[in-house]
Design a protein around this motif. Structure first.
Motif, PDB file in Angstrom:
ATOM      1  N   ASP A   5       0.823  -1.216   0.000  1.00 21.71           N
ATOM      2  CA  ASP A   5       0.000   0.000   0.000  1.00 21.71           C
ATOM      3  C   ASP A   5       0.854   1.262   0.000  1.00 21.71           C
ATOM      4  OD1 ASP A   5      -2.299  -1.535   0.007  1.00 21.71           O
ATOM      5  OD2 ASP A   5      -2.658  -1.300   2.170  1.00 21.71           O
ATOM      6  N   THR A   6       1.940   1.257   0.746  1.00 18.59           N
ATOM      7  CA  THR A   6       2.816   2.424   0.833  1.00 18.59           C
ATOM      8  C   THR A   6       3.499   2.699  -0.497  1.00 18.59           C
ATOM      9  OG1 THR A   6       3.162   2.065   3.198  1.00 18.59           O
ATOM     10  CG2 THR A   6       4.809   3.393   2.047  1.00 18.59           C
ATOM     11  N   VAL A   7       4.006   1.660  -1.129  1.00 26.13           N
ATOM     12  CA  VAL A   7       4.657   1.818  -2.437  1.00 26.13           C
ATOM     13  C   VAL A   7       3.641   2.330  -3.460  1.00 26.13           C
ATOM     14  CG1 VAL A   7       5.732   0.552  -4.341  1.00 26.13           C
ATOM     15  CG2 VAL A   7       6.494   0.144  -1.992  1.00 26.13           C
ATOM     16  N   ARG A   8       2.472   1.733  -3.480  1.00 24.85           N
ATOM     17  CA  ARG A   8       1.441   2.149  -4.442  1.00 24.85           C
ATOM     18  C   ARG A   8       0.979   3.586  -4.200  1.00 24.85           C
ATOM     19  NH1 ARG A   8       0.905  -1.111  -8.769  1.00 24.85           N
ATOM     20  NH2 ARG A   8      -1.319  -0.903  -8.852  1.00 24.85           N
ATOM     21  N   SER A   9       0.917   4.010  -2.933  1.00 22.84           N
ATOM     22  CA  SER A   9       0.472   5.371  -2.611  1.00 22.84           C
ATOM     23  C   SER A   9       1.447   6.420  -3.118  1.00 22.84           C
ATOM     24  CB  SER A   9       0.265   5.530  -1.103  1.00 22.84           C
ATOM     25  OG  SER A   9       1.500   5.589  -0.425  1.00 22.84           O
ATOM     26  N   ARG A  10       2.669   5.987  -3.423  1.00 23.80           N
ATOM     27  CA  ARG A  10       3.695   6.887  -3.966  1.00 23.80           C
ATOM     28  C   ARG A  10       3.742   6.791  -5.492  1.00 23.80           C
ATOM     29  NH1 ARG A  10       3.720   7.724   0.968  1.00 23.80           N
ATOM     30  NH2 ARG A  10       5.462   8.582   2.132  1.00 23.80           N
ATOM     31  N   ASN A  11       2.713   6.216  -6.095  1.00 27.19           N
ATOM     32  CA  ASN A  11       2.600   6.068  -7.556  1.00 27.19           C
ATOM     33  C   ASN A  11       3.733   5.253  -8.165  1.00 27.19           C
ATOM     34  OD1 ASN A  11       0.159   7.552  -7.785  1.00 27.19           O
ATOM     35  ND2 ASN A  11       1.353   9.434  -7.561  1.00 27.19           N
ATOM     36  N   ASP A  12       4.220   4.278  -7.414  1.00 25.65           N
ATOM     37  CA  ASP A  12       5.241   3.364  -7.918  1.00 25.65           C
ATOM     38  C   ASP A  12       4.524   2.062  -8.258  1.00 25.65           C
ATOM     39  OD1 ASP A  12       7.415   1.583  -8.290  1.00 25.65           O
ATOM     40  OD2 ASP A  12       8.656   2.807  -6.958  1.00 25.65           O
ATOM     41  N   ASP A  13       4.529   1.683  -9.525  1.00 27.03           N
ATOM     42  CA  ASP A  13       3.777   0.515  -9.981  1.00 27.03           C
ATOM     43  C   ASP A  13       4.533  -0.805  -9.869  1.00 27.03           C
ATOM     44  OD1 ASP A  13       1.583   2.084 -10.605  1.00 27.03           O
ATOM     45  OD2 ASP A  13       2.265   2.450 -12.650  1.00 27.03           O
ATOM     46  N   ARG A  14       5.768  -0.757  -9.389  1.00 28.59           N
ATOM     47  CA  ARG A  14       6.525  -2.001  -9.260  1.00 28.59           C
ATOM     48  C   ARG A  14       5.926  -2.879  -8.165  1.00 28.59           C
ATOM     49  NH1 ARG A  14      12.349   0.313  -8.313  1.00 28.59           N
ATOM     50  NH2 ARG A  14      11.076   1.809  -7.179  1.00 28.59           N
ATOM     51  N   ILE A  15       6.072  -4.171  -8.320  1.00 30.17           N
ATOM     52  CA  ILE A  15       5.566  -5.115  -7.329  1.00 30.17           C
ATOM     53  C   ILE A  15       6.637  -5.324  -6.264  1.00 30.17           C
ATOM     54  CG2 ILE A  15       4.822  -7.490  -6.936  1.00 30.17           C
ATOM     55  CD1 ILE A  15       3.805  -7.467  -9.843  1.00 30.17           C
ATOM     56  N   PRO A  16       6.291  -5.100  -4.986  1.00 30.79           N
ATOM     57  CA  PRO A  16       7.251  -5.381  -3.922  1.00 30.79           C
ATOM     58  C   PRO A  16       7.166  -6.844  -3.475  1.00 30.79           C
ATOM     59  CG  PRO A  16       5.390  -4.177  -3.035  1.00 30.79           C
ATOM     60  CD  PRO A  16       5.136  -4.364  -4.505  1.00 30.79           C
ATOM     61  N   TYR A  17       8.311  -7.444  -3.285  1.00 36.26           N
ATOM     62  CA  TYR A  17       8.414  -8.807  -2.769  1.00 36.26           C
ATOM     63  C   TYR A  17       9.150  -8.729  -1.441  1.00 36.26           C
ATOM     64  CZ  TYR A  17       7.188 -10.455  -7.428  1.00 36.26           C
ATOM     65  OH  TYR A  17       6.547 -10.693  -8.613  1.00 36.26           O
ATOM     66  N   LEU A  18       8.597  -9.368  -0.413  1.00 37.14           N
ATOM     67  CA  LEU A  18       9.217  -9.364   0.907  1.00 37.14           C
ATOM     68  C   LEU A  18       9.870 -10.714   1.154  1.00 37.14           C
ATOM     69  CD1 LEU A  18       9.771  -8.019   3.620  1.00 37.14           C
ATOM     70  CD2 LEU A  18       7.481  -8.744   4.359  1.00 37.14           C
ATOM     71  N   GLN A  19      11.170 -10.685   1.421  1.00 38.40           N
ATOM     72  CA  GLN A  19      11.932 -11.889   1.722  1.00 38.40           C
ATOM     73  C   GLN A  19      12.395 -11.786   3.171  1.00 38.40           C
ATOM     74  OE1 GLN A  19      14.941 -11.049  -1.182  1.00 38.40           O
ATOM     75  NE2 GLN A  19      13.890 -12.162  -2.800  1.00 38.40           N
TER      76      GLN A  19
END
Length: 91
Positions: A67-81
């Motif tokens: 949600d935080t990444v998307r709210s900054r208009n960044d369309d990349r998919i975050p992966y959490l490892q």
């Protein structure tokens, strides 16, 4: 956003959700996922000897990172490892 900007955004989120399980720090690296799409790889690093990671806490953390990444208009998919240290003698 740069990797460092993303790290500064997501580290407090991870600390809030994953801190009780030994979360120490995050590393962020931009790259491409298995399909070749732009991605953000977030590695959560933990201290040795902490309680087992709770799946619900990990899922809540990932959702908030997304949600935080998307709210900054960044369309990349975050992966959490999740990166746990090896106990002494098991290396």
């Amino acid at each position: 956003m740069t990797d460092e900007e993303i790290r500064r955004l997501v580290e407090p989120i991870l600390r809030r959700h994953l801190g009780p399980f030994g979360f120490e720090t995050a590393e962020v690296v931009s790259g491409r996922d298995h399909d070749g799409d732009p991605a953000i790889f977030v590695s959560a690093k933990y201290r040795l000897g902490e309680p087992k990671l709770d799946a619900d806490a990990a899922l809540l953390a990932m959702n908030e990172v997304w949600d935080t990444v998307r709210s900054r208009n960044d369309d990349r998919i975050p992966y959490l490892q999740h990166r746990f240290p090896e106990p002494e003698g098991r290396r």
